[in-house]
Write an enzyme that holds these catalytic residues in place. Structure first.
Site, PDB file in Angstrom:
ATOM      1  N   HIS A 144      -1.994  17.917   0.268  1.00 19.98           N
ATOM      2  CA  HIS A 144      -3.103  18.572   0.429  1.00 19.98           C
ATOM      3  C   HIS A 144      -3.837  18.137   1.815  1.00 19.98           C
ATOM      4  O   HIS A 144      -4.518  18.917   2.319  1.00 19.98           O
ATOM      5  CB  HIS A 144      -4.319  18.419  -0.591  1.00 19.98           C
ATOM      6  N   LYS A 165       3.796   6.759  -1.931  1.00 21.16           N
ATOM      7  CA  LYS A 165       4.341   5.168  -2.397  1.00 21.16           C
ATOM      8  C   LYS A 165       5.834   5.214  -2.031  1.00 21.16           C
ATOM      9  O   LYS A 165       6.497   6.115  -2.549  1.00 21.16           O
ATOM     10  CB  LYS A 165       3.868   5.045  -3.804  1.00 21.16           C
ATOM     11  N   LYS A 198       0.177   9.269   2.469  1.00 22.21           N
ATOM     12  CA  LYS A 198       0.238   7.850   3.092  1.00 22.21           C
ATOM     13  C   LYS A 198       0.143   6.740   1.839  1.00 22.21           C
ATOM     14  O   LYS A 198      -0.116   6.807   0.675  1.00 22.21           O
ATOM     15  CB  LYS A 198      -1.244   7.374   3.808  1.00 22.21           C
ATOM     16  N   ASP A 250     -12.762   8.958   1.693  1.00 25.20           N
ATOM     17  CA  ASP A 250     -12.870  10.058   2.758  1.00 25.20           C
ATOM     18  C   ASP A 250     -11.751   9.746   3.747  1.00 25.20           C
ATOM     19  O   ASP A 250     -12.205   9.938   4.983  1.00 25.20           O
ATOM     20  CB  ASP A 250     -14.292  10.204   3.223  1.00 25.20           C
ATOM     21  N   SER A 253      -6.243   1.015   7.385  1.00 24.02           N
ATOM     22  CA  SER A 253      -4.936   1.632   7.826  1.00 24.02           C
ATOM     23  C   SER A 253      -5.020   2.854   8.653  1.00 24.02           C
ATOM     24  O   SER A 253      -4.338   3.251   9.788  1.00 24.02           O
ATOM     25  CB  SER A 253      -3.957   2.001   6.665  1.00 24.02           C
TER      26      SER A 253
HETATM   27  P1  NAD Z   1       1.329  -9.722  -2.533  1.00 29.54           P
HETATM   28  O1  NAD Z   1       2.840  -9.813  -2.539  1.00 29.54           O
HETATM   29  O2  NAD Z   1       0.831 -10.294  -1.088  1.00 29.54           O
HETATM   30  O3  NAD Z   1       0.732 -10.861  -3.248  1.00 29.54           O
HETATM   31  C1  NAD Z   1       1.041 -10.651  -4.926  1.00 29.54           C
HETATM   32  C2  NAD Z   1       0.890 -12.045  -5.586  1.00 29.54           C
HETATM   33  O4  NAD Z   1       0.579 -12.122  -7.209  1.00 29.54           O
HETATM   34  C3  NAD Z   1       1.837 -13.229  -5.248  1.00 29.54           C
HETATM   35  O5  NAD Z   1       1.228 -14.258  -4.815  1.00 29.54           O
HETATM   36  C4  NAD Z   1       2.611 -13.277  -6.494  1.00 29.54           C
HETATM   37  O6  NAD Z   1       3.351 -14.587  -6.766  1.00 29.54           O
HETATM   38  C5  NAD Z   1       1.419 -13.130  -7.441  1.00 29.54           C
HETATM   39  N1  NAD Z   1       2.153 -12.703  -8.904  1.00 29.54           N
HETATM   40  C6  NAD Z   1       3.098 -12.047  -9.078  1.00 29.54           C
HETATM   41  N2  NAD Z   1       3.356 -11.859 -10.435  1.00 29.54           N
HETATM   42  C7  NAD Z   1       2.354 -12.501 -11.192  1.00 29.54           C
HETATM   43  C8  NAD Z   1       1.805 -12.905 -12.325  1.00 29.54           C
HETATM   44  N3  NAD Z   1       2.480 -12.076 -13.534  1.00 29.54           N
HETATM   45  N4  NAD Z   1       0.765 -13.475 -12.579  1.00 29.54           N
HETATM   46  C9  NAD Z   1      -0.090 -13.889 -11.436  1.00 29.54           C
HETATM   47  N5  NAD Z   1       0.534 -13.794 -10.284  1.00 29.54           N
HETATM   48  C10 NAD Z   1       1.383 -13.048  -9.988  1.00 29.54           C
HETATM   49  O7  NAD Z   1       1.131  -8.521  -3.014  1.00 29.54           O
HETATM   50  P2  NAD Z   1      -0.501  -7.738  -2.316  1.00 29.54           P
HETATM   51  O8  NAD Z   1      -0.094  -6.988  -1.145  1.00 29.54           O
HETATM   52  O9  NAD Z   1      -1.476  -8.755  -2.514  1.00 29.54           O
HETATM   53  O10 NAD Z   1      -0.646  -6.822  -3.811  1.00 29.54           O
HETATM   54  C11 NAD Z   1      -0.983  -7.071  -4.971  1.00 29.54           C
HETATM   55  C12 NAD Z   1      -1.378  -5.711  -5.507  1.00 29.54           C
HETATM   56  O11 NAD Z   1      -2.656  -5.275  -4.902  1.00 29.54           O
HETATM   57  C13 NAD Z   1      -0.754  -4.796  -5.978  1.00 29.54           C
HETATM   58  O12 NAD Z   1      -0.840  -4.254  -7.110  1.00 29.54           O
HETATM   59  C14 NAD Z   1      -0.834  -3.825  -4.722  1.00 29.54           C
HETATM   60  O13 NAD Z   1      -0.198  -2.665  -5.041  1.00 29.54           O
HETATM   61  C15 NAD Z   1      -2.240  -3.983  -4.589  1.00 29.54           C
HETATM   62  N6  NAD Z   1      -2.857  -3.452  -3.393  1.00 29.54           N
HETATM   63  C16 NAD Z   1      -2.311  -4.073  -2.028  1.00 29.54           C
HETATM   64  C17 NAD Z   1      -2.864  -3.518  -1.146  1.00 29.54           C
HETATM   65  C18 NAD Z   1      -2.488  -4.280   0.253  1.00 29.54           C
HETATM   66  O14 NAD Z   1      -3.171  -3.999   1.433  1.00 29.54           O
HETATM   67  N7  NAD Z   1      -1.734  -5.342   0.557  1.00 29.54           N
HETATM   68  C19 NAD Z   1      -3.813  -2.606  -0.756  1.00 29.54           C
HETATM   69  C20 NAD Z   1      -4.361  -1.972  -2.153  1.00 29.54           C
HETATM   70  C21 NAD Z   1      -3.597  -2.492  -3.431  1.00 29.54           C
END
Ligand code: NAD
Length: 466
Positions: free
Chosen positions: A61, A102, A66, A95, A358
């Site tokens: 939309h 994904k 992203k 916004d 971003s």
């Molecule tokens: P990342 O890979 O940098 O970190 C994830 C961490 O979680 C790692 O240290 C890993 O060892 C740990 N982990 C894995 N399984 C685990 C468990 N069962 N128990 C405890 N710790 C565990 O990933 P990230 O970028 O920090 O993303 C984490 C979450 O945040 C995801 O759901 C992702 O979709 C969400 N997210 C990330 C961003 C971003 O900018 N990176 C933005 C929005 C949402």
């Protein structure tokens, strides 16, 4: 147990029931527009392997769409679709004028060499290029679980190799390092956004009273699950803001110290020993899951989806569950938490700092100029003239320390200011819907209503759904 996609759709349906949009329009908003699944061979030291990848574009939309790219051996097509849907709602809530998408590659990055990861990432990008699933005007990936600025640089480089004369090619991906066309402040943006959101939410005394908390972050005991990009920066900024980090859970165990843990020192300990366990001054908990059940004020699950489920929800003692990860609380666990008066701050709002910055990075790539470059010196000169005038007219001399505080805005100042504005105003939009419903629904429902209304408006403006 409900699947992640079922949870996202259940949250959507619950919110949609409070809107008066036509059923067909709601269906169009909810469904995932396109999913591209592909496989390719990779020659490793162990022989040939077949690698599976996906890109799901949930809603066009607004363009581009992203969303991050996840490297995980447990990822499924449904999970990618669920995450893409969350991106659509998240962008709308804050916004950011993008649709949601994904991507994922079904690998455990720890099992591959850097050279193999580079080949996987470049081939993944080439597959997206073939089907027009990447480009600054169509689909712009970013980092997610298991990926970082390094993978984003490989993606940008591959895209540029295929589009050598496309002037905006740098905008094909965000989350790049600054030297590769990224923006200052992106690395820590999701964690910083979580801190800014919590700070705003906890500043509202009447809401805090309802859940038995005092106003403000100062002294609040927090538990963080996942010390990755999101968890580490959320912990760091919350501790700097006055919180006490009493426990950290990782995949291989958890550590606890009621007097507080220093996230930087724990991260350093992990770099040196390979684990957060046995951190000096802290005790190891028997299981990682136990940390989620500790007595605390704010629990920040920042690892993966489906962490608070029917299996453990009754043992969660936090007053606030702040969703750093995407989808850490299942729909049915959310209901139980809501009935017990626990405030769940939804992912589609709270972790939107990453996509917000971003968006700034994408704008920077399209404008080909660093934020602040044009006005920084001008602002500084104007401030200095004002200070001189104040000194002259009041006879008070401004100290060198006070003078040092005067400076024109740099890129990182503008990014953090834009992020703070976004997190605060988006929260108040959600809160006004929540209050209109007498706070009788979870905050998540109010956030989804906010998203649905905005997405519906963009379809209605096109006259597609009369
Ligand atoms: P990342 O890979 O940098 O970190 C994830 C961490 O979680 C790692 O240290 C890993 O060892 C740990 N982990 C894995 N399984 C685990 C468990 N069962 N128990 C405890 N710790 C565990 O990933 P990230 O970028 O920090 O993303 C984490 C979450 O945040 C995801 O759901 C992702 O979709 C969400 N997210 C990330 C961003 C971003 O900018 N990176 C933005 C929005 C949402």
């Amino acid at each position: 147990m409900q699947s992640f996609l079922e949870t996202v759709n259940a949250n959507f349906d619950e919110a949609a029931a409070f809107t008066s949009h036509p059923k067909d329009l709601l269906q169009q908003i909810k469904i995932c527009n396109s999913v591209y699944r592909f496989q390719f061979p990779l020659l490793t030291q162990r022989g040939y392997e077949v690698i599976t990848g996906w890109r799901a574009e949930h809603s066009q939309h607004k363009l581009p769409v992203k969303g991050g790219i996840r490297y995980s051996e447990n990822v499924t097509e449904e999970e990618v679709m669920a995450l893409a849907a969350l991106m659509t709602y998240k962008c709308a809530v804050v916004d950011v004028p993008f649709g949601g998408a994904k991507g994922a590659v079904k690998i455990n990055p720890k099992n591959y060499t850097v050279q193999e990861l580079e080949r996987i990432t470049r081939r993944y990008t080439a597959e997206l290029i073939k089907k027009n699933f990447i480009g600054p005007g169509v689909d712009v990936p970013a980092p997610d679980y298991g990926t970082s600025a390094r993978e984003m640089a490989w993606i940008a480089d591959t895209y540029q190799a295929f589009h050598p004369s496309q002037i905006d090619s740098m905008g094909c991906v965000t989350g790049k390092s600054v030297s590769q066309g990224g923006i200052r402040g992106r690395l820590e943006a999701t964690g910083r956004g979580i801190y800014m959101g919590l700070k705003e939410i906890l500043s509202i005394e009447e809401d805090m009273k309802r859940i038995g908390l005092t106003k403000g972050l100062e002294g609040k005991r927090i538990v963080v699950q996942g010390l990755g990009n999101v968890g580490y920066y959320a912990a760091k900024f919350c501790v700097e803001g006055g919180c006490v980090l009493i426990a950290i859970a990782e995949y291989d165990g958890a550590i606890y110290n009621p007097n507080g843990l220093d996230p930087e020192a724990v991260a350093q300990h992990r770099r040196e020993t390979g684990s957060i366990l046995n951190f000096p001054g802290a005790v190891n908990l028997a299981t990682s899951a136990e940390a989620l059940e500790l007595e605390c004020d704010i629990l920040i699950p920042a690892a993966l989806e489906d962490q608070i489920t029917d299996a453990n929800v009754d043992r969660i003692k936090a007053k606030i569950v702040a969703e750093g990860a995407n989808g850490p609380v299942t729909a049915s666990a959310q209901k139980k938490l809501f009935n017990r008066g626990v405030m769940v701050i939804p992912d589609i709002y709270l972790n939107a700092g990453g996509v917000t910055v971003s968006y700034f990075e994408w704008l920077k790539n399209l404008s080909h100029v660093r934020f602040g470059r044009m006005q920084k010196r001008y602002e500084q000169m104007a401030f200095e003239q004002m200070i001189n005038l104040i000194e002259k007219t009041t006879g008070r001399s401004i100290s060198p320390t006070e003078r040092m505080m005067i400076h024109g805005a740099d890129e990182v100042d503008l990014v953090n200011s834009g992020l703070e504005e976004t997190m605060i105003s988006a929260y108040h939009q959600i809160r006004s819907i929540w209050c209109r419903l007498d706070r009788k629904v979870p905050l998540r429902t109010a956030a989804f209503i906010s998203a649905i209304d905005k997405i519906a408006a963009s379809y209605l403006e096109l006259g597609i759904f009369p």
